[in-house]
Design a protein around this motif. Structure first.
Motif, PDB file in Angstrom:
ATOM      1  N   ARG B 146       0.747  -1.275  -0.108  1.00  0.00           N
ATOM      2  CA  ARG B 146       0.138   0.110   0.098  1.00  0.00           C
ATOM      3  C   ARG B 146       0.765   1.270   0.102  1.00  0.00           C
ATOM      4  NH1 ARG B 146      -4.604  -0.711   4.448  1.00  0.00           N
ATOM      5  NH2 ARG B 146      -4.589   1.588   3.740  1.00  0.00           N
ATOM      6  N   TYR B 147       0.222   2.408  -0.206  1.00  0.00           N
ATOM      7  CA  TYR B 147       1.009   3.679  -0.449  1.00  0.00           C
ATOM      8  C   TYR B 147       1.020   4.243   0.960  1.00  0.00           C
ATOM      9  CZ  TYR B 147      -0.411   3.396  -5.188  1.00  0.00           C
ATOM     10  OH  TYR B 147      -0.618   3.128  -6.778  1.00  0.00           O
ATOM     11  N   LEU B 148       2.430   4.828   1.142  1.00  0.00           N
ATOM     12  CA  LEU B 148       2.885   5.043   2.466  1.00  0.00           C
ATOM     13  C   LEU B 148       1.846   5.925   3.285  1.00  0.00           C
ATOM     14  CD1 LEU B 148       5.323   4.951   4.452  1.00  0.00           C
ATOM     15  CD2 LEU B 148       6.234   6.909   3.406  1.00  0.00           C
ATOM     16  N   ASN B 149       1.311   5.500   4.462  1.00  0.00           N
ATOM     17  CA  ASN B 149       0.330   6.021   5.168  1.00  0.00           C
ATOM     18  C   ASN B 149      -0.951   6.721   4.668  1.00  0.00           C
ATOM     19  OD1 ASN B 149       2.180   5.637   7.519  1.00  0.00           O
ATOM     20  ND2 ASN B 149       3.265   7.634   6.819  1.00  0.00           N
ATOM     21  N   ASP B 150      -1.107   6.181   3.500  1.00  0.00           N
ATOM     22  CA  ASP B 150      -2.149   6.594   2.534  1.00  0.00           C
ATOM     23  C   ASP B 150      -3.511   5.935   2.831  1.00  0.00           C
ATOM     24  OD1 ASP B 150      -3.144   8.345   0.814  1.00  0.00           O
ATOM     25  OD2 ASP B 150      -3.073   7.056  -0.898  1.00  0.00           O
ATOM     26  N   GLY B 151      -4.313   6.574   3.780  1.00  0.00           N
ATOM     27  CA  GLY B 151      -5.519   5.908   4.399  1.00  0.00           C
ATOM     28  C   GLY B 151      -5.126   4.741   5.227  1.00  0.00           C
ATOM     29  N   PHE B 152      -3.982   4.946   6.036  1.00  0.00           N
ATOM     30  CA  PHE B 152      -3.607   3.860   6.975  1.00  0.00           C
ATOM     31  C   PHE B 152      -4.622   4.531   8.427  1.00  0.00           C
ATOM     32  CE2 PHE B 152       0.961   2.366   5.903  1.00  0.00           C
ATOM     33  CZ  PHE B 152       0.304   1.824   4.849  1.00  0.00           C
ATOM     34  N   SER B 153      -4.815   3.264   9.126  1.00  0.00           N
ATOM     35  CA  SER B 153      -5.454   3.790  10.319  1.00  0.00           C
ATOM     36  C   SER B 153      -4.503   4.366  11.355  1.00  0.00           C
ATOM     37  CB  SER B 153      -5.919   2.510  11.214  1.00  0.00           C
ATOM     38  OG  SER B 153      -5.091   1.501  11.746  1.00  0.00           O
ATOM     39  N   GLY B 154      -4.781   4.762  12.461  1.00  0.00           N
ATOM     40  CA  GLY B 154      -3.752   5.499  13.157  1.00  0.00           C
ATOM     41  C   GLY B 154      -2.853   4.466  13.846  1.00  0.00           C
ATOM     42  N   GLY B 155      -3.231   3.165  14.088  1.00  0.00           N
ATOM     43  CA  GLY B 155      -2.469   2.290  14.600  1.00  0.00           C
ATOM     44  C   GLY B 155      -1.676   1.706  13.623  1.00  0.00           C
ATOM     45  N   GLU B 156      -2.093   1.477  12.375  1.00  0.00           N
ATOM     46  CA  GLU B 156      -1.105   1.134  11.317  1.00  0.00           C
ATOM     47  C   GLU B 156      -0.086   2.330  10.995  1.00  0.00           C
ATOM     48  OE1 GLU B 156      -4.194  -1.472   8.453  1.00  0.00           O
ATOM     49  OE2 GLU B 156      -4.226   0.849   8.265  1.00  0.00           O
ATOM     50  N   LYS B 157      -0.480   3.351  11.132  1.00  0.00           N
ATOM     51  CA  LYS B 157       0.860   4.466  10.776  1.00  0.00           C
ATOM     52  C   LYS B 157       1.796   4.337  11.848  1.00  0.00           C
ATOM     53  CE  LYS B 157      -2.042   7.926   9.053  1.00  0.00           C
ATOM     54  NZ  LYS B 157      -2.919   9.262   9.138  1.00  0.00           N
ATOM     55  N   LYS B 158       1.535   4.121  13.273  1.00  0.00           N
ATOM     56  CA  LYS B 158       2.410   3.951  14.220  1.00  0.00           C
ATOM     57  C   LYS B 158       3.303   2.631  14.139  1.00  0.00           C
ATOM     58  CE  LYS B 158       1.257   7.792  15.991  1.00  0.00           C
ATOM     59  NZ  LYS B 158       0.930   8.063  17.248  1.00  0.00           N
ATOM     60  N   ARG B 159       2.742   1.509  13.551  1.00  0.00           N
ATOM     61  CA  ARG B 159       3.399   0.495  13.418  1.00  0.00           C
ATOM     62  C   ARG B 159       4.430   0.603  12.196  1.00  0.00           C
ATOM     63  NH1 ARG B 159       0.862  -5.091  14.787  1.00  0.00           N
ATOM     64  NH2 ARG B 159      -1.080  -4.437  15.874  1.00  0.00           N
ATOM     65  N   ILE B 160       3.998   1.413  11.318  1.00  0.00           N
ATOM     66  CA  ILE B 160       4.900   1.500  10.097  1.00  0.00           C
ATOM     67  C   ILE B 160       5.944   2.189  10.636  1.00  0.00           C
ATOM     68  CG2 ILE B 160       5.149   2.786   7.904  1.00  0.00           C
ATOM     69  CD1 ILE B 160       4.032  -0.098   7.632  1.00  0.00           C
ATOM     70  N   GLU B 161       5.822   3.318  11.346  1.00  0.00           N
ATOM     71  CA  GLU B 161       6.986   4.096  12.050  1.00  0.00           C
ATOM     72  C   GLU B 161       8.119   3.458  12.856  1.00  0.00           C
ATOM     73  OE1 GLU B 161       5.934   7.169  10.251  1.00  0.00           O
ATOM     74  OE2 GLU B 161       7.191   7.887  12.215  1.00  0.00           O
ATOM     75  N   ILE B 162       7.525   2.503  13.651  1.00  0.00           N
ATOM     76  CA  ILE B 162       8.454   1.727  14.293  1.00  0.00           C
ATOM     77  C   ILE B 162       9.216   0.423  13.476  1.00  0.00           C
ATOM     78  CG2 ILE B 162       8.739  -0.061  16.268  1.00  0.00           C
ATOM     79  CD1 ILE B 162       8.232   3.103  16.837  1.00  0.00           C
ATOM     80  N   LEU B 163       8.270   0.166  12.400  1.00  0.00           N
ATOM     81  CA  LEU B 163       9.207  -0.904  11.138  1.00  0.00           C
ATOM     82  C   LEU B 163      10.258  -0.090  10.810  1.00  0.00           C
ATOM     83  CD1 LEU B 163       9.120  -3.515   9.932  1.00  0.00           C
ATOM     84  CD2 LEU B 163       7.553  -2.287   8.090  1.00  0.00           C
ATOM     85  N   GLN B 164      10.009   1.341  10.423  1.00  0.00           N
ATOM     86  CA  GLN B 164      10.993   2.152   9.659  1.00  0.00           C
ATOM     87  C   GLN B 164      12.104   1.954  10.623  1.00  0.00           C
ATOM     88  OE1 GLN B 164       9.628   6.109   8.305  1.00  0.00           O
ATOM     89  NE2 GLN B 164       7.680   5.046   8.030  1.00  0.00           N
ATOM     90  N   MET B 165      11.790   2.519  11.954  1.00  0.00           N
ATOM     91  CA  MET B 165      13.157   2.440  13.098  1.00  0.00           C
ATOM     92  C   MET B 165      13.743   1.072  12.984  1.00  0.00           C
ATOM     93  SD  MET B 165      12.815   3.583  17.073  1.00  0.00           S
ATOM     94  CE  MET B 165      12.591   2.028  17.536  1.00  0.00           C
ATOM     95  N   ALA B 166      13.081  -0.096  12.872  1.00  0.00           N
ATOM     96  CA  ALA B 166      13.851  -1.123  13.030  1.00  0.00           C
ATOM     97  C   ALA B 166      14.670  -1.360  12.024  1.00  0.00           C
ATOM     98  CB  ALA B 166      12.702  -2.405  13.160  1.00  0.00           C
ATOM     99  N   LEU B 167      14.225  -1.141  10.843  1.00  0.00           N
ATOM    100  CA  LEU B 167      15.146  -1.257   9.673  1.00  0.00           C
ATOM    101  C   LEU B 167      16.280  -0.271   9.504  1.00  0.00           C
ATOM    102  CD1 LEU B 167      12.214  -2.275   7.284  1.00  0.00           C
ATOM    103  CD2 LEU B 167      14.029  -3.825   7.869  1.00  0.00           C
ATOM    104  N   LEU B 168      16.195   1.106   9.895  1.00  0.00           N
ATOM    105  CA  LEU B 168      17.147   2.079   9.668  1.00  0.00           C
ATOM    106  C   LEU B 168      18.136   2.257  10.908  1.00  0.00           C
ATOM    107  CD1 LEU B 168      14.713   4.843   8.158  1.00  0.00           C
ATOM    108  CD2 LEU B 168      16.096   3.218   7.206  1.00  0.00           C
ATOM    109  N   ARG B 169      17.856   1.313  11.763  1.00  0.00           N
ATOM    110  CA  ARG B 169      18.616   1.313  13.054  1.00  0.00           C
ATOM    111  C   ARG B 169      19.512   2.628  13.595  1.00  0.00           C
ATOM    112  NH1 ARG B 169      19.302  -3.409  15.009  1.00  0.00           N
ATOM    113  NH2 ARG B 169      18.151  -5.059  14.138  1.00  0.00           N
TER     114      ARG B 169
END
Ligand SMILES: Nc1ncnc2c1ncn2[C@@H]1O[C@H](COP(=O)(O)OP(=O)(O)OP(=O)(O)O)[C@@H](O)[C@H]1O
Ligand SMILES: [Mg+2]
Lengths: 469, 259
Positions: B146-169
């Motif tokens: 899906r397109y980044l944060n486009d139409g994501f629920s509040g919780g989905e956005k937060k999870r994706i933030e942390i996913l980014q953090m986990a990958l960007l270290r």
């Protein structure tokens, strides 16, 4: 960290496809257009008399027809300074190996197979143009599909050419259609027999390869009943010091139940006038799709048209225009509903930056008798800075009361917040902006064959590099 | 080991209004600092300013990462040096899929680490890292396309933030109300995910209104932020006290909202 400096004014001017190899033309008519030039072109090709006659009529019409003034600025085109016919090689090459080295070199330098390999590494797809080229040819011939350059098409399939040539785009249509009809050379001829569906996109690369040589290719595609083809044309042109003219004509006829998709990505160098007439006829329950991306040129005027002449016909146009410094993209689409229950969808996206000007000029018309016609137009413009400009000129003519015609337009800018968000992940400002721009045009790039989508995104990156900061 | 030093930091809006009025904070790898405080006290402003948001001006003080001031650097360069901000309100980027965005961001950091030469992550390695991180944070696969944060629920956005953090270290991560919008189970998953990353390679600043997240991400320090300053400091016990007693005891008269 030191970043390579890029002079904004040079973007799109010294881009990496701006080279040319030394062509040794086998024959040229010299500069300027006369009746003799037209006759010589026809004689060189050994054409039938009716074609010469058509060329000469078109030439006469070209002379009397004024240069149009309603679109971009065409006043600087010097018709007398151009070459109208340059024959680059003696005969058509049968295979990749047989291509003359300098032409092959140009293609190699465009990085077509190499770049794809590099970019697609790991994705699992192998792009092998030579193998594809051979296999495709055999397979097509076996199924009765004709895919030739237009000169060979005329020689080998004169009846089909004679039946359709100039019927869809008559030379009286506009000055540049007249010019093209008078001096056309090259282009593609495609015939797909009834029921044959060509799964693999047919591809052709065009280029302008001699200074001041106008390119006047002529393409005719005939899709028989229930047949399908996807034709893809990509082009990137070498750069020259004086203005160059590209005036092509594309005619498509899709018979009942057939479907044709025509994809073009054009990245002419920024001195080219790109004036193209593209028109398709969709008969009963036929579908025509134009996918059209315009990144380069000085001025592009191009409005792919679909005439929906049979009941239930459907047409779609997806277009992207990117105008950088000194560029004017006057592009759009036309959907002419001439039969009941015809539908059309036009999606146009434009991006302008660095003083560039990109616009949408479109026509949706619903004729008497086209009951139940439906049409939707969506135009989105992205303007990257204060100097740049976007225009929308939609024309809607409806002669049936139950027609459902919609037009939506948006204009937006890149948001500072969006940029900051992406930059906070380590992307530079130009990487972040090109990501936003790529996302903006994604509804169209996702319709492109993979290697074209990759190339399109790379061209956008190239256009965006140094455009900020 | 990373060291973030915030020294007497003042942050103002472009119109000159000062929002952050002198903050001192030192964060080392392995440490978790919680910042709690009333709405509109300036917590997000502090977080944005650390990351280099162009709408905020540093009106005084300094921010150093491993001894080097971050202030002359753009957000991209700060990220390249190991700073990360999980946004309270992440932005949408239509047309850019989560997976292609993640890959571009990882490649941007790799490029910076390779002194500006492209060093793209091999696709199989990317897929492997991504799959591992997604499994760990229980991010549904379908979000990737899906397109980044486009139409994501509040919780989905937060999870994706942390996913980014986990990958960007990152070396230092600032989490701005990552817990708001997450349901109870998601909060535990995400908080555990953050905890796992805190260690010799990462220190964290966790901005929150609720004590709950701190049950999973154990804070070494809790700072109470009000009226643009830290008004109290303590350990995890302080967060519990705040939860039951509120901020009243820490608010000087007229705060918040004194401008
Ligand atoms: N860009 C801005 N323009 C105008 N006012 C701003 C801007 N950014 C922040 N402010 C104001 O600064 C104050 C602090 O806002 P900030 O978002 O930092 O609060 P916060 O502590 O994060 O609040 P919350 O707990 O609600 O997230 C608020 O009054 C807010 O309206
Ligand atoms: Mg906040």
């Amino acid at each position: 960290m030191a970043k390579p400096e890029t002079d904004v004014s040079q973007i799109g001017r010294d881009y990496k496809y701006g080279f040319h190899t030394t062509d040794k033309p086998a024959f040229s008519t010299g500069r300027g257009l006369t009746r003799e030039v037209v006759e010589t072109i026809s004689a060189q090709k050994g054409e039938p008399g009716w074609m010469l006659e058509r060329r000469l009529q078109a030439y006469e019409h070209f002379l009397t027809r004024p240069v149009p003034t309603w679109g971009g600025d065409l006043s600087e085109i010097d018709f007398d300074a151009m070459f109208y016919y340059v024959k680059p090689i003696e005969n058509q090459a049968e295979s990749w190996e047989e291509l003359p080295p300098d032409i092959k070199q140009t293609w190699d330098r465009l990085g077509i197979p190499e770049a794809e390999k590099k970019y697609l590494a790991g994705v699992g797809a192998q792009y092998e143009s030579e193998v594809v080229y051979h296999k495709l040819k055999e397979e097509l011939t076996r199924r009765g599909v004709v895919f030739l350059d237009m000169d060979s098409g005329l020689r080998e399939h004169e009846e089909i050419v004679r039946e359709h040539f100039g019927n869809i785009v008559p030379f009286r249509d506009n000055k540049f259609a007249a010019l093209n009809t008078a001096v056309w050379s090259g282009g593609s001829f495609i015939y797909v027999p009834p029921g044959v569906k060509v799964e693999m996109p047919l591809q052709a690369y065009f280029r302008i390869n001699a200074e001041n040589m106008g390119q006047f290719e002529r393409t005719l595609i005939v899709i028989d009943e229930n047949a399908f083809v996807h034709y893809v044309e990509g082009c990137t042109a070498p750069i020259y010091s004086s203005d160059s003219l590209h005036a092509a004509v594309v005619e498509i006829i899709v018979k009942p139940g057939g479907r044709c998709r025509y994809t073009t990505i054009q990245n002419w160098s920024t001195n080219v006038y790109n004036l193209v007439t593209k028109r398709a006829v969709a008969q009963e329950n036929a579908t025509v799709e134009w996918v059209d991306g315009n990144l380069g040129s000085k001025l592009t005027m191009k409005y792919p048209a679909i005439w929906l002449t049979g009941e239930g016909a459907h047409g779609e146009v997806l277009s992207i225009a990117f105008a950088g410094p000194g560029q004017h993209q006057d592009t759009g689409a036309k959907a002419v509903h001439m039969a009941p229950n015809t539908t059309s969808l036009i999606t146009a996206k434009s991006i302008s930056r660095g003083g560039g000007r990109a616009g949408y000029r479109g026509l949706v018309s619903v004729a008497n008798g086209a009951r139940g016609a439906k049409s939707k137009v969506v135009c989105d413009a992205l303007i990257l800075d204060e100097e740049s400009r976007s225009d929308t000129y939609p024309t809607i003519r409806v002669h049936e009361s139950d027609a459902d015609v919609g037009h939506e337009a948006t204009v937006s800018k890149i948001g500072e917040e969006q940029l900051f968000y992406l930059m906070s992940r380590g992307l530079s400002e130009s990487e972040a902006s090109s990501m936003i721009v790529s996302g903006f045009v994604e509804p169209i790039t996702k319709e492109l064959p993979l290697e074209y989508a990759v190339e399109m995104n790379r061209l956008i990156q190239l256009q965006m590099e140094g455009s900020v900061g | 080991m990373a060291l973030l030093e915030i020294k007497d930091l003042h942050v103002a809006l472009n119109d000159g209004t000062e929002i952050v009025k002198g903050i001192d904070l030192t964060v080392r790898s392995g440490e978790v600092h919680a910042i709690m405080g009333p709405n509109a006290s300036g917590k997000s402003t502090l977080a944005y300013a650390l990351m280099g948001h162009p709408s905020y001006k540093i009106s005084g003080g300094d921010v150093l990462l491993d001894g080097e001031s971050l202030l002359p650097l753009g957000a991209d360069e700060r990220a390249q040096r190991g700073l990360f901000l999980a946004f309270q309100y992440p932005y949408a980027v239509p047309g850019v899929t989560v997976s292609s965005f993640l890959r571009s961001a990882m490649n941007a950091l790799r490029k910076a680490r390779a002194d500006g030469t492209d060093d793209p992550i091999p696709i199989p390695e990317f897929r492997k890292d991504l799959a591992a991180a997604m499994e760990h944070l229980k991010v549904p696969r379908e979000l990737l396309g899906r397109y980044l944060n486009d139409g994501f629920s509040g919780g989905e956005k937060k999870r994706i933030e942390i996913l980014q953090m986990a990958l960007l270290r990152p070396q230092i991560a600032v989490l701005d109300e990552t817990d708001s919008g997450l349901d109870i189970d998601a909060l535990k998953t995400v908080a555990d995910g953050v905890s796992d990353l805190v260690g010799p390679e990462m220190g964290a600043i966790v901005i929150t209104h609720y004590q709950r997240i701190l049950n999973y991400i154990h804070p070494d320090f809790v700072h109470v932020f009000a009226g643009g300053r830290f008004v109290a400091e303590g350990d995890a016990e302080l967060a519990k006290k705040l939860e039951s007693e509120g901020y009243d005891a820490y608010l000087p008269e007229g705060i918040p909202g004194d401008g």
